[in-house]
Structures are given as structure tokens and as C-alpha cells.
Write a protein that holds these residues in place. Structure first.
Motif, PDB file in Angstrom:
ATOM      1  N   VAL A 127       0.821  -1.305   0.002  1.00  0.00           N
ATOM      2  CA  VAL A 127      -0.070  -0.032  -0.207  1.00  0.00           C
ATOM      3  C   VAL A 127       0.749   1.281   0.113  1.00  0.00           C
ATOM      4  N   LEU A 128       1.957   1.255   0.872  1.00  0.00           N
ATOM      5  CA  LEU A 128       2.737   2.387   0.869  1.00  0.00           C
ATOM      6  C   LEU A 128       3.454   2.652  -0.498  1.00  0.00           C
ATOM      7  N   THR A 129       4.103   1.598  -0.937  1.00  0.00           N
ATOM      8  CA  THR A 129       4.608   1.797  -2.411  1.00  0.00           C
ATOM      9  C   THR A 129       3.706   2.233  -3.417  1.00  0.00           C
ATOM     10  N   PHE A 130       2.348   1.656  -3.333  1.00  0.00           N
ATOM     11  CA  PHE A 130       1.242   2.074  -4.218  1.00  0.00           C
ATOM     12  C   PHE A 130       1.073   3.641  -4.282  1.00  0.00           C
ATOM     13  N   LEU A 131       0.854   4.157  -3.020  1.00  0.00           N
ATOM     14  CA  LEU A 131       0.611   5.412  -2.411  1.00  0.00           C
ATOM     15  C   LEU A 131       1.836   6.429  -3.086  1.00  0.00           C
ATOM     16  N   ASN A 132       2.898   5.946  -2.809  1.00  0.00           N
ATOM     17  CA  ASN A 132       4.133   6.686  -3.316  1.00  0.00           C
ATOM     18  C   ASN A 132       4.361   6.957  -4.726  1.00  0.00           C
ATOM     19  N   TYR A 133       3.732   5.846  -5.533  1.00  0.00           N
ATOM     20  CA  TYR A 133       3.620   5.992  -7.039  1.00  0.00           C
ATOM     21  C   TYR A 133       2.384   6.955  -7.373  1.00  0.00           C
ATOM     22  N   ALA A 134       1.094   6.627  -6.821  1.00  0.00           N
ATOM     23  CA  ALA A 134       0.192   7.555  -7.144  1.00  0.00           C
ATOM     24  C   ALA A 134       0.230   8.779  -6.963  1.00  0.00           C
ATOM     25  N   ALA A 135       1.236   9.353  -5.813  1.00  0.00           N
ATOM     26  CA  ALA A 135       0.988  10.485  -5.646  1.00  0.00           C
ATOM     27  C   ALA A 135       2.380  11.173  -5.827  1.00  0.00           C
ATOM     28  N   ARG A 136       3.138  10.603  -6.772  1.00  0.00           N
ATOM     29  CA  ARG A 136       4.437  10.797  -7.551  1.00  0.00           C
ATOM     30  C   ARG A 136       4.425  12.249  -8.047  1.00  0.00           C
ATOM     31  N   GLY A 137       3.352  12.905  -8.806  1.00  0.00           N
ATOM     32  CA  GLY A 137       3.362  14.009  -9.227  1.00  0.00           C
ATOM     33  C   GLY A 137       2.832  15.244  -8.382  1.00  0.00           C
ATOM     34  N   TYR A 138       2.724  14.630  -7.346  1.00  0.00           N
ATOM     35  CA  TYR A 138       2.322  15.649  -6.295  1.00  0.00           C
ATOM     36  C   TYR A 138       3.031  16.094  -5.084  1.00  0.00           C
ATOM     37  N   THR A 139       3.340  14.959  -4.224  1.00  0.00           N
ATOM     38  CA  THR A 139       3.825  15.212  -3.059  1.00  0.00           C
ATOM     39  C   THR A 139       5.078  13.920  -2.748  1.00  0.00           C
ATOM     40  N   SER A 140       4.872  12.821  -3.555  1.00  0.00           N
ATOM     41  CA  SER A 140       5.441  11.610  -3.329  1.00  0.00           C
ATOM     42  C   SER A 140       5.081  10.874  -2.438  1.00  0.00           C
ATOM     43  N   GLY A 141       3.798  11.127  -1.594  1.00  0.00           N
ATOM     44  CA  GLY A 141       3.206  10.201  -0.723  1.00  0.00           C
ATOM     45  C   GLY A 141       3.993   9.672   0.292  1.00  0.00           C
ATOM     46  N   PHE A 142       4.737  10.546   1.098  1.00  0.00           N
ATOM     47  CA  PHE A 142       5.609  10.030   2.219  1.00  0.00           C
ATOM     48  C   PHE A 142       4.773   9.530   3.316  1.00  0.00           C
ATOM     49  N   LEU A 143       3.851  10.095   3.694  1.00  0.00           N
ATOM     50  CA  LEU A 143       2.716  10.105   4.772  1.00  0.00           C
ATOM     51  C   LEU A 143       3.550  10.016   6.030  1.00  0.00           C
ATOM     52  N   ASN A 144       4.793  10.360   6.161  1.00  0.00           N
ATOM     53  CA  ASN A 144       5.486  10.252   7.349  1.00  0.00           C
ATOM     54  C   ASN A 144       6.528  11.687   7.562  1.00  0.00           C
ATOM     55  N   PRO A 145       5.941  12.346   8.625  1.00  0.00           N
ATOM     56  CA  PRO A 145       6.666  13.451   8.890  1.00  0.00           C
ATOM     57  C   PRO A 145       8.211  13.838   8.802  1.00  0.00           C
ATOM     58  N   SER A 146       8.778  12.558   9.765  1.00  0.00           N
ATOM     59  CA  SER A 146      10.077  12.462   9.919  1.00  0.00           C
ATOM     60  C   SER A 146      10.724  12.194   8.670  1.00  0.00           C
ATOM     61  N   LEU A 147      10.362  11.376   7.906  1.00  0.00           N
ATOM     62  CA  LEU A 147      10.839  11.064   6.502  1.00  0.00           C
ATOM     63  C   LEU A 147      10.764  12.223   5.478  1.00  0.00           C
ATOM     64  N   ALA A 148       9.744  12.914   5.508  1.00  0.00           N
ATOM     65  CA  ALA A 148       9.587  14.020   4.686  1.00  0.00           C
ATOM     66  C   ALA A 148      10.582  15.030   5.180  1.00  0.00           C
ATOM     67  N   TYR A 149      10.866  15.288   6.188  1.00  0.00           N
ATOM     68  CA  TYR A 149      11.682  16.152   7.108  1.00  0.00           C
ATOM     69  C   TYR A 149      13.015  15.983   6.515  1.00  0.00           C
ATOM     70  N   ALA A 150      13.662  14.800   6.389  1.00  0.00           N
ATOM     71  CA  ALA A 150      14.872  14.467   5.945  1.00  0.00           C
ATOM     72  C   ALA A 150      14.950  14.441   4.560  1.00  0.00           C
ATOM     73  N   LEU A 151      13.947  14.296   3.831  1.00  0.00           N
ATOM     74  CA  LEU A 151      14.162  14.219   2.361  1.00  0.00           C
ATOM     75  C   LEU A 151      13.966  15.182   1.564  1.00  0.00           C
ATOM     76  N   THR A 152      13.081  16.199   1.805  1.00  0.00           N
ATOM     77  CA  THR A 152      12.799  17.361   1.109  1.00  0.00           C
ATOM     78  C   THR A 152      12.738  18.645   1.804  1.00  0.00           C
ATOM     79  N   PHE A 153      12.878  18.613   3.133  1.00  0.00           N
ATOM     80  CA  PHE A 153      12.445  20.080   4.030  1.00  0.00           C
ATOM     81  C   PHE A 153      13.656  21.118   3.278  1.00  0.00           C
ATOM     82  N   HIS A 154      14.646  20.451   3.151  1.00  0.00           N
ATOM     83  CA  HIS A 154      16.355  21.244   2.855  1.00  0.00           C
ATOM     84  C   HIS A 154      16.271  21.843   1.504  1.00  0.00           C
ATOM     85  N   CYS A 155      15.305  21.115   0.728  1.00  0.00           N
ATOM     86  CA  CYS A 155      15.348  21.729  -0.860  1.00  0.00           C
ATOM     87  C   CYS A 155      14.723  23.023  -0.952  1.00  0.00           C
ATOM     88  N   PRO A 156      15.051  23.989  -1.806  1.00  0.00           N
ATOM     89  CA  PRO A 156      14.619  25.100  -1.822  1.00  0.00           C
ATOM     90  C   PRO A 156      13.473  25.263  -2.810  1.00  0.00           C
TER      91      PRO A 156
END
Length: 307
Positions: free
Chosen positions: A209-238
Motif C-alpha cells: 500500500v505504501l509503495t502504491f501510494l508513493n507511486y500514485a502521488a508521485r506527481g504531487y507530493t511523493s506520498g511520504f505519509l511520514n513527517p520525519s521521512l519528509a523532513y529528511a528528504l525534502t525540507f532542505h530543498c529550496p
């Protein structure tokens, strides 16, 4: 004759280089998992169990996900890997992570669910949050150092682009928050129905399910569904401010999680006890006139009424 063998030799060389790059990524993921499992065994009897377990779960999850993200973004034109390879590796990463984490998720949204449903105390939840964000922070720097070694062409390109990375958010803030919230709602409703099932069924289904949601939301947010994961992966990007990132990747999943808990239970146990969705009727009904009062009112045969 030498000219006829040049093209096949080049193809074999490229394929060999691609496989070596994939082997390096797999070796890194296995090393991270082995480090997490070993550390878990060494710290299982130490105090602050909730902190150490969530710290190691977040560390392994973020470190492996960052490597998989590299394959997704650089693999097609730097390693010759298609999206099928990247999403297959993401699914396998989630399966292994779920199997070795022993109840820890590395996801603050899941910990918040446990707190709202009274499955954990406030102190345990706070320690879990601290471990998850600290583990994500350390995993980001550990993986960045690993990329700086430039063991493959993908890592060399990633290292060159690390200062100007592209954000995972590819939509407006409102649309991104709604996307993360909808994905979180779907995931937590499923997770609530599977969390007490056997790990043999729960782990692969959650990973799928997590893999499918990541694929489905790829063009919007990447579907991380995890605040700490998103913090590490994209918060530092301008491209977006901290408040905008927090709105999408923190408020969105937490809102979806809270709504899922409410729909599943009919109320939020930590906030209010009254069930607003489901009636709580007794399962067994006493037949009318058969209770103690009914028996007292029963007259003997031949007894006159009012005697």
C-alpha cells in the motif's frame, strides 16, 4: 571482424556498470539494516526503549529510502534503471523494514495515532517523536556522506546536485496537503484493520500500500505519509518555506490520521469518550417478562387477580 564485436562489447560493459551500481546500492541498504538490527539487539534492555526503537527504525527507513529515491531520480539516465526497478526496491525495503523493526515504525503519524487512541502514554509518545526525528536527521547526514564517496555515477551526480535539489512537492500547498491527507486517511484505515494481524500478512500488505501510494502521488507530493521521512528528504530543498513544508507533510498526514482514527472508532479516546458514529447496544437482550420483575409478577395457576 573487430568492428562487429565493438557494439556488443560496449553493451556488455554498460550492463556490467549498471549492475555494479545496483549492487553498491543494495550493499548499502543491507549494511544499514544490519547496523539497525545489531543496535536493536544491543539496546533492547536499556531504558528509554521507545526512544531507541523509534530512533533505529527511522534511521534505517530514511537511509534506505534516500538511496531508493536516488535510483528513482537518477537511475533512468545515469544507471539505465527504469521505474519498475526503483519501485520494486522500495517495496522490498519496506518489507524488510517492517520485518526487522519489531513494532517500531519510525513514523510520527503512527505514534500520534497510538497516543490519541490511548495505546501509549504521553511520555512514550514524546520519546518516540524525539527518536524518529533524530534518527531521520542522522540518516540524512549519513547518506549524504555516503554519496560524497561517489562510488557510482549516480552518487557522483547526486553529490553534485545535493546543494540544489528539487523538492518532492510538485503542486500547490493546498493541493499537496489534501494529497497527503487523503493518502494518510487511506493508509491508516487499512493499518488499523491490519495492525493486530499476523506479521506474515500485515508486513507485505502495508509495504504494498505504501509503495502504491508513493507511486500514485508521485506527481504531487511523493506520498511520504511520514513527517520525519519528509523532513529528511525534502525540507532542505529550496522552493518552499518551512511553514509550507510543515503544512503539507506534517499537518496533512496528521489530519488524515486523525480522521481515520475517528472513522475507525467513532470517537477520539484521548479527546472525548462519546461515540458519535456507532451505537453501543448490548449484544444480549433479556426476553420481555422473563426478568426478575417479570417472574415476580407471574401468578400461580388458579390464583385470582388482585388476591
Amino acid at each position: 571482424m573487430p568492428l562487429t564485436g565493438t557494439a556488443p562489447q560496449k553493451v556488455q560493459k554498460v550492463q556490467k556498470g549498471n549492475m555494479s551500481g545496483l549492487n553498491v546500492s543494495l550493499g548499502y541498504a543491507l549494511a544499514v539494516v544490519a547496523l539497525s538490527v545489531t543496535s536493536r539487539l544491543l539496546t533492547r534492555r536499556l531504558p528509554l526503549r521507545s526512544f531507541s526503537a523509534e530512533f533505529l527504525a527511522a534511521l534505517a527507513l530514511v537511509a534506505c529510502w534516500m538511496e531508493v529515491q536516488t535510483l528513482m531520480e537518477m537511475g533512468q539516465w545515469a544507471g539505465g534503471f527504469g521505474p519498475d526497478v526503483a519501485f520494486t526496491l522500495l517495496f522490498l525495503t519496506l518489507v524488510v523494514h517492517g520485518a526487522v523493526s519489531q513494532g517500531a515504525t519510525g513514523n510520527p503519524a503512527v505514534t500520534a495515532t497510538d497516543f490519541l487512541t490511548r495505546d501509549c502514554t504521553a511520555s512514550s509518545a514524546l520519546l518516540g517523536f524525539a527518536g524518529q526525528f533524530l534518527g531521520a536527521f542522522l540518516a540524512h547526514h549519513l547518506t549524504s556522506y555516503y554519496w560524497s564517496l561517489e562510488l557510482t555515477d549516480m552518487h557522483m551526480i547526486r553529490n553534485m546536485m545535493s546543494q540544489e535539489c528539487s523538492p518532492a512537492l510538485r503542486s500547490s500547498v493546498l493541493q499537496g496537503a489534501l494529497t497527503e491527507g487523503a493518502c494518510a486517511l487511506s493508509f491508516h484505515l487499512l493499518y488499523a484493520s491490519l495492525r493486530h494481524r499476523t506479521a506474515l500478512l500485515r508486513v507485505p500488505l502495508v509495504a504494498a500500500v505504501l509503495t502504491f501510494l508513493n507511486y500514485a502521488a508521485r506527481g504531487y507530493t511523493s506520498g511520504f505519509l511520514n513527517p520525519s521521512l519528509a523532513y529528511a528528504l525534502t525540507f532542505h530543498c529550496p522552493g518552499f518555506t518551512l511553514v509550507e513544508y510543515m503544512t503539507v507533510y506534517w499537518f496533512g498526514p496528521l489530519a488524515g490520521m486523525t480522521l481515520a482514527a475517528f472513522l475507525n472508532l467513532g470517537h477520539i479516546p484521548r479527546l472525548f469518550a462519546r461515540n458519535l458514529l456507532y451505537s453501543q447496544k448490548t449484544r444480549f437482550r433479556v426476553p420481555k417478562g422473563k426478568g426478575p420483575q417479570g417472574q415476580a409478577e407471574t401468578k400461580a395457576p388458579g390464583e385470582k387477580k388482585g388476591a
